[in-house]
Motif scaffolding. Sequence first.
Motif, mmCIF file in Angstrom:
data_model
loop_
_atom_site.group_PDB
_atom_site.id
_atom_site.type_symbol
_atom_site.label_atom_id
_atom_site.label_comp_id
_atom_site.label_asym_id
_atom_site.label_seq_id
_atom_site.Cartn_x
_atom_site.Cartn_y
_atom_site.Cartn_z
ATOM 1 N N UNK A 203 0.781 -1.224 0.000
ATOM 2 C CA UNK A 203 0.000 0.000 0.000
ATOM 3 C C UNK A 203 0.812 1.274 0.000
ATOM 4 N N UNK A 204 2.114 1.184 -0.265
ATOM 5 C CA UNK A 204 2.965 2.361 -0.257
ATOM 6 C C UNK A 204 3.865 2.352 -1.483
ATOM 7 N N UNK A 205 4.197 3.542 -1.963
ATOM 8 C CA UNK A 205 5.120 3.678 -3.083
ATOM 9 C C UNK A 205 6.539 3.820 -2.553
ATOM 10 N N UNK A 206 7.452 3.012 -3.117
ATOM 11 C CA UNK A 206 8.826 2.992 -2.650
ATOM 12 C C UNK A 206 9.753 3.453 -3.768
ATOM 13 N N UNK A 207 10.701 4.323 -3.432
ATOM 14 C CA UNK A 207 11.745 4.749 -4.340
ATOM 15 C C UNK A 207 13.102 4.524 -3.671
ATOM 16 N N UNK A 208 14.152 4.568 -4.476
ATOM 17 C CA UNK A 208 15.498 4.419 -3.918
ATOM 18 C C UNK A 208 16.386 5.559 -4.390
ATOM 19 N N UNK A 209 17.368 5.866 -3.580
ATOM 20 C CA UNK A 209 18.398 6.838 -3.944
ATOM 21 C C UNK A 209 19.740 6.253 -3.522
ATOM 22 N N UNK A 210 20.818 6.764 -4.104
ATOM 23 C CA UNK A 210 22.153 6.294 -3.743
ATOM 24 C C UNK A 210 22.986 7.447 -3.214
ATOM 25 N N UNK A 211 23.986 7.101 -2.420
ATOM 26 C CA UNK A 211 24.890 8.105 -1.859
ATOM 27 C C UNK A 211 26.232 7.441 -1.587
ATOM 28 N N UNK A 212 27.307 8.114 -1.949
ATOM 29 C CA UNK A 212 28.637 7.623 -1.605
ATOM 30 C C UNK A 212 28.957 8.025 -0.169
ATOM 31 N N UNK A 213 29.265 7.043 0.635
ATOM 32 C CA UNK A 213 29.452 7.257 2.065
ATOM 33 C C UNK A 213 30.829 7.860 2.323
ATOM 34 N N UNK A 214 30.863 8.891 3.147
ATOM 35 C CA UNK A 214 32.127 9.485 3.572
ATOM 36 C C UNK A 214 32.461 9.016 4.980
ATOM 37 N N UNK A 215 33.741 9.069 5.313
ATOM 38 C CA UNK A 215 34.219 8.581 6.605
ATOM 39 C C UNK A 215 34.517 9.777 7.503
ATOM 40 N N UNK A 216 33.903 9.809 8.649
ATOM 41 C CA UNK A 216 34.051 10.938 9.578
ATOM 42 C C UNK A 216 33.741 10.458 10.989
ATOM 43 N N UNK A 217 34.002 11.253 12.010
ATOM 44 C CA UNK A 217 33.642 10.836 13.372
ATOM 45 C C UNK A 217 32.148 10.553 13.489
ATOM 46 N N UNK A 218 31.779 9.581 14.309
ATOM 47 C CA UNK A 218 30.358 9.284 14.470
ATOM 48 C C UNK A 218 30.041 8.984 15.935
ATOM 49 N N UNK A 219 28.863 9.438 16.313
ATOM 50 C CA UNK A 219 28.289 9.167 17.628
ATOM 51 C C UNK A 219 27.658 7.780 17.573
ATOM 52 N N UNK A 220 27.968 6.925 18.516
ATOM 53 C CA UNK A 220 27.418 5.576 18.505
ATOM 54 C C UNK A 220 25.892 5.567 18.579
ATOM 55 N N UNK B 30 13.806 -2.309 -0.190
ATOM 56 C CA UNK B 30 12.371 -2.001 -0.305
ATOM 57 C C UNK B 30 11.525 -2.892 0.581
ATOM 58 N N UNK B 31 11.859 -4.175 0.674
ATOM 59 C CA UNK B 31 11.052 -5.085 1.493
ATOM 60 C C UNK B 31 11.385 -4.995 2.970
ATOM 61 N N UNK B 32 12.451 -4.289 3.320
ATOM 62 C CA UNK B 32 12.847 -4.217 4.721
ATOM 63 C C UNK B 32 13.414 -5.524 5.243
#
Length: 414
Positions: A35-52, A304-306
Motif C-alpha cells: 500500500x505504499x510507493x517505494x523509491x530508492x536513492x544512492x549516496x557515496x558514504x564518507x568517513x568521519x567521526x560518528x556518535x554511537x 524495499x522489502x525491509x
Amino acid sequence: MATHLIGLLLGTEDDWPTAFEQYLARLAPRIELDGETHEVATERVTIEPFDLRQPVRHALVIDRLAYWYDHPREWLKKIALMDRAYLLNNPFTFQAMEKHAGYCAAIRLGFEVPATWLLPHKVPPENERFAPTASRYNRAFDLAAVGEQVGYPMYMKPFHGGGWVNVYRIGDPAGLQAAYDASGRELMHVQAGVEGYDIFTRGLAIGPQTMVTHYDPTKPLHLRYQVDHDFLTPELGNEIVTFGLSVGAFFRWEFNSFEVIVRDGACYPIDFANATPDMAIISLHYYFPWALCALAKWSLYCAVTGRAMRLDTEIGRWYAVADDPGLGWEEKLAAYRGLVDDYYEADRFAEFCDRHLANAEECMADYIASGEFDDHLVATIQRAFPPHEHEQFIAHYRGLLGAWVNDQRAAVSP
C-alpha cells in the motif's frame, strides 16, 4: 512515499559505482508494496567521526572498504547492531572467519578442499611477552615434513586472502623454505595444488543469483574471464553453484566470489571468501552487465522489502545435513540448496523481480548500448591502460559488451 537510501562505501574504484548510479537512475524503480510507493536513492558514504547513538540514514550499505580499514569497519558494526541497516556481507563473520574458516567450514560440509595446513608466523609478533611464551608453548616443527604431507606442487598464501598478494607456487622443499622465510609476520596457509585440471571456474554470487564463468588465472586480468557458455555438465554446474551459494548463506556473505577447480569429474573449491569481489568493467567485460544488474536487483529487494539481516548464522542446521549418515552426496547438495533458498527467500525474491523489476535486463541492455555508458567505458579504459593501447582496448571492450547486448536481446526476442 518511502525513499530508501543505498550507501556505497568505496575505496578508489569508480567504474562500477558510476555505472551502478547511472543504471539505477535509468531504471528509476517506483515500487508499489504493502500500500505504499517505494523509491530508492544512492549516496557515496564518507568517513568521519560518528556518535554511537546517531541514527544512520541508510537502508542498505554496499561495503567495499571496511575489510581493509578499521574505522569504516567499526561504523558498519555499529549500524548493523544498532540501526538495523542492511549489509550485504556480515561484518562480524568476514572479519572473524575469513578464508581460513571458510576452508574449515567447506571441509566440514563435505566439499573436497585440497589438503591445507596453517603455518606459524615465520617472524614473531612485535610483543615483548611473545618470546617467553613461545619458549614454553611453541614447539619446533619440521617444515620439510609438512611439505611432504601436503605434496608438491603446492601454493602458499595468506590465511586471510588479499587479492593474489603474497601467493607463491612451490615446487620443491627448497622453494617451500624460501617462501616461508619470505613470509615475515604474515600467517600463511600451504595448500596442495590441483594441477593438470580440466576446468578452472570462478563464480560471482550476489544474493541468490550466481554466475559461474570459465576462468584462466594464467592470463592478464582483462583476458581471464572466458566467454564460454557450455563448459560444465549439468551435474558439475549444480555442485559448483550450490557450493558458492552455500558458502554465502552459511556465513551470511551475500556479495562474494568463489573459485572451484574441476579435475577428472571432481570439484575442488580453492578460494571462496572475498570481501570485495571483482566488479571491474576491465576484468568482467561481457559479464559486467549481469553483475551490475544482479547487484541492483538484490539491493532493491533488501531495501524495499525491509529484509532484516540475520546476524546469527544457524550453523547447526548445516551440520545436521553434513552429519546425516543416511544422506548421499547428491542428497546433501539438495538439502544445502534448500537451506540456501530459505535464507535468501528465493521464491519471494523471484516474485518481487517478476512483479517489480521485470524490465531490469532490458533496461540494462539499453544502458550498455547507450552513449552515456560508452563515455564511461572510454574514460575507464583511459585510466586503466597506457595511451598507446587506448584504441585497441576501446574496440576490444566495445565488442565484448556489444556482444552481451546482442545476446541479451536475442534471448528475449520472439
